[in-house]
Design a protein around this motif. Structure first.
Motif, PDB file in Angstrom:
ATOM      1  N   ARG A   1       0.805  -1.236  -0.151  1.00 13.24           N
ATOM      2  CA  ARG A   1      -0.024   0.187  -0.014  1.00 13.24           C
ATOM      3  C   ARG A   1       0.942   1.175  -0.018  1.00 13.24           C
ATOM      4  O   ARG A   1       2.126   1.103   0.390  1.00 13.24           O
TER       5      ARG A   1
ATOM      6  N   PHE B   1      -3.516   4.020   6.384  1.00  8.70           N
ATOM      7  CA  PHE B   1      -5.222   4.565   6.424  1.00  8.70           C
ATOM      8  C   PHE B   1      -5.294   5.618   7.282  1.00  8.70           C
ATOM      9  O   PHE B   1      -4.666   5.974   8.465  1.00  8.70           O
ATOM     10  N   HIS B   2      -5.854   6.645   6.565  1.00  6.10           N
ATOM     11  CA  HIS B   2      -6.084   8.012   7.217  1.00  6.10           C
ATOM     12  C   HIS B   2      -7.310   8.947   6.739  1.00  6.10           C
ATOM     13  O   HIS B   2      -8.157   8.330   5.698  1.00  6.10           O
TER      14      HIS B   2
ATOM     15  N   ARG C   1     -10.121   0.404   1.426  1.00  5.63           N
ATOM     16  CA  ARG C   1     -10.495   0.512   3.037  1.00  5.63           C
ATOM     17  C   ARG C   1     -11.287   1.869   3.037  1.00  5.63           C
ATOM     18  O   ARG C   1     -10.480   2.699   2.731  1.00  5.63           O
ATOM     19  N   TYR C   2     -12.754   1.827   3.416  1.00  9.20           N
ATOM     20  CA  TYR C   2     -13.322   3.052   3.559  1.00  9.20           C
ATOM     21  C   TYR C   2     -13.952   3.021   4.970  1.00  9.20           C
ATOM     22  O   TYR C   2     -14.908   2.090   5.085  1.00  9.20           O
TER      23      TYR C   2
ATOM     24  N   THR D   1     -14.639  -2.393   3.568  1.00  9.97           N
ATOM     25  CA  THR D   1     -13.775  -2.774   2.316  1.00  9.97           C
ATOM     26  C   THR D   1     -14.694  -3.245   1.140  1.00  9.97           C
ATOM     27  O   THR D   1     -15.773  -3.627   1.016  1.00  9.97           O
TER      28      THR D   1
ATOM     29  N   HIS E   1      -9.455   6.222   4.574  1.00 14.82           N
ATOM     30  CA  HIS E   1      -9.242   5.516   3.241  1.00 14.82           C
ATOM     31  C   HIS E   1      -7.832   5.023   3.240  1.00 14.82           C
ATOM     32  O   HIS E   1      -7.012   5.485   3.797  1.00 14.82           O
ATOM     33  N   GLN E   2      -7.816   3.941   2.334  1.00 17.74           N
ATOM     34  CA  GLN E   2      -6.495   3.405   1.904  1.00 17.74           C
ATOM     35  C   GLN E   2      -6.950   2.606   0.888  1.00 17.74           C
ATOM     36  O   GLN E   2      -7.746   1.670   0.773  1.00 17.74           O
TER      37      GLN E   2
ATOM     38  N   TYR F   1      -5.020   9.196  11.747  1.00 23.80           N
ATOM     39  CA  TYR F   1      -4.900   7.825  11.387  1.00 23.80           C
ATOM     40  C   TYR F   1      -5.405   6.931  12.132  1.00 23.80           C
ATOM     41  O   TYR F   1      -4.726   6.428  13.327  1.00 23.80           O
TER      42      TYR F   1
ATOM     43  N   ASP G   1      -5.723   3.549  12.400  1.00 20.44           N
ATOM     44  CA  ASP G   1      -4.858   2.372  12.761  1.00 20.44           C
ATOM     45  C   ASP G   1      -3.868   2.459  13.926  1.00 20.44           C
ATOM     46  O   ASP G   1      -3.515   1.450  14.739  1.00 20.44           O
TER      47      ASP G   1
END
Length: 168
Positions: free
Chosen positions: A59, A63-64, A83-84, A88, A108-109, A134, A136
């Protein structure tokens, strides 16, 4: 205009994907991509745009979510997982992805969980100040300022201090 070496303004505003010089980025086992920030190359002022090619299993960023800037992505080639917030879904070439501002619910990521490169174009509004969360890692980032280097401060979300601390 003199000769074939004279540079036309219009030519300075156009770049083709196959002519871009991508730079390799790697961070640990999870993150890596070949990317270029296109906006500055073409003289963009209020939009940021870049091109990322993410290898299988990687990636390009954590995830942010953004509190100031809105982002969108266009998948150029390949497939992966978006990822939202808490959800997912699979994405593939031709998909547009909207990431408006908000909190963790808009985090998102893009994850390349395929066996081929995932290439996408990202576009974002360029604001003078930005706050990112962030989820995660429990971090918060503050970014801002017109000067170089810009303010860039990362901290854990629970490490805040009172507004009046040390102001006596």
């Amino acid at each position: 205009m003199s000769g074939a070496t004279a540079s036309r303004v219009i030519d300075q505003r156009v770049a083709n994907l196959d002519e871009l010089k991508l730079e390799r980025f790697e961070q640990g086992d999870k993150y890596g991509c070949d990317a270029v920030r296109i906006g500055p190359l073409l003289g963009a002022k209020q939009l940021g745009y870049s091109y990322d090619v993410v290898p299988p299993g990687k990636r390009s960023c954590p995830f942010h979510s953004h509190h100031g800037e809105e982002e969108m992505f266009f998948i150029v080639k390949g497939s992966g997982t978006l990822r939202y917030g808490p959800e997912t879904r699979k994405v593939r070439a031709g998909d547009f992805i909207c990431c408006p501002t908000g909190g963790p619910e808009t985090a998102h990521q893009l994850v390349n969980d395929s066996d081929a490169p995932l290439a996408y174009i990202s576009v974002s509004t360029m604001l003078p100040a930005e706050i990112c969360e962030y989820p995660d890692s429990g971090k918060v980032g503050a970014f801002g300022g017109a000067s170089t280097p810009r303010l860039r401060h990362m901290t854990k979300a629970d490490s805040g201090v009172d507004y009046w601390k040390d102001e006596a």
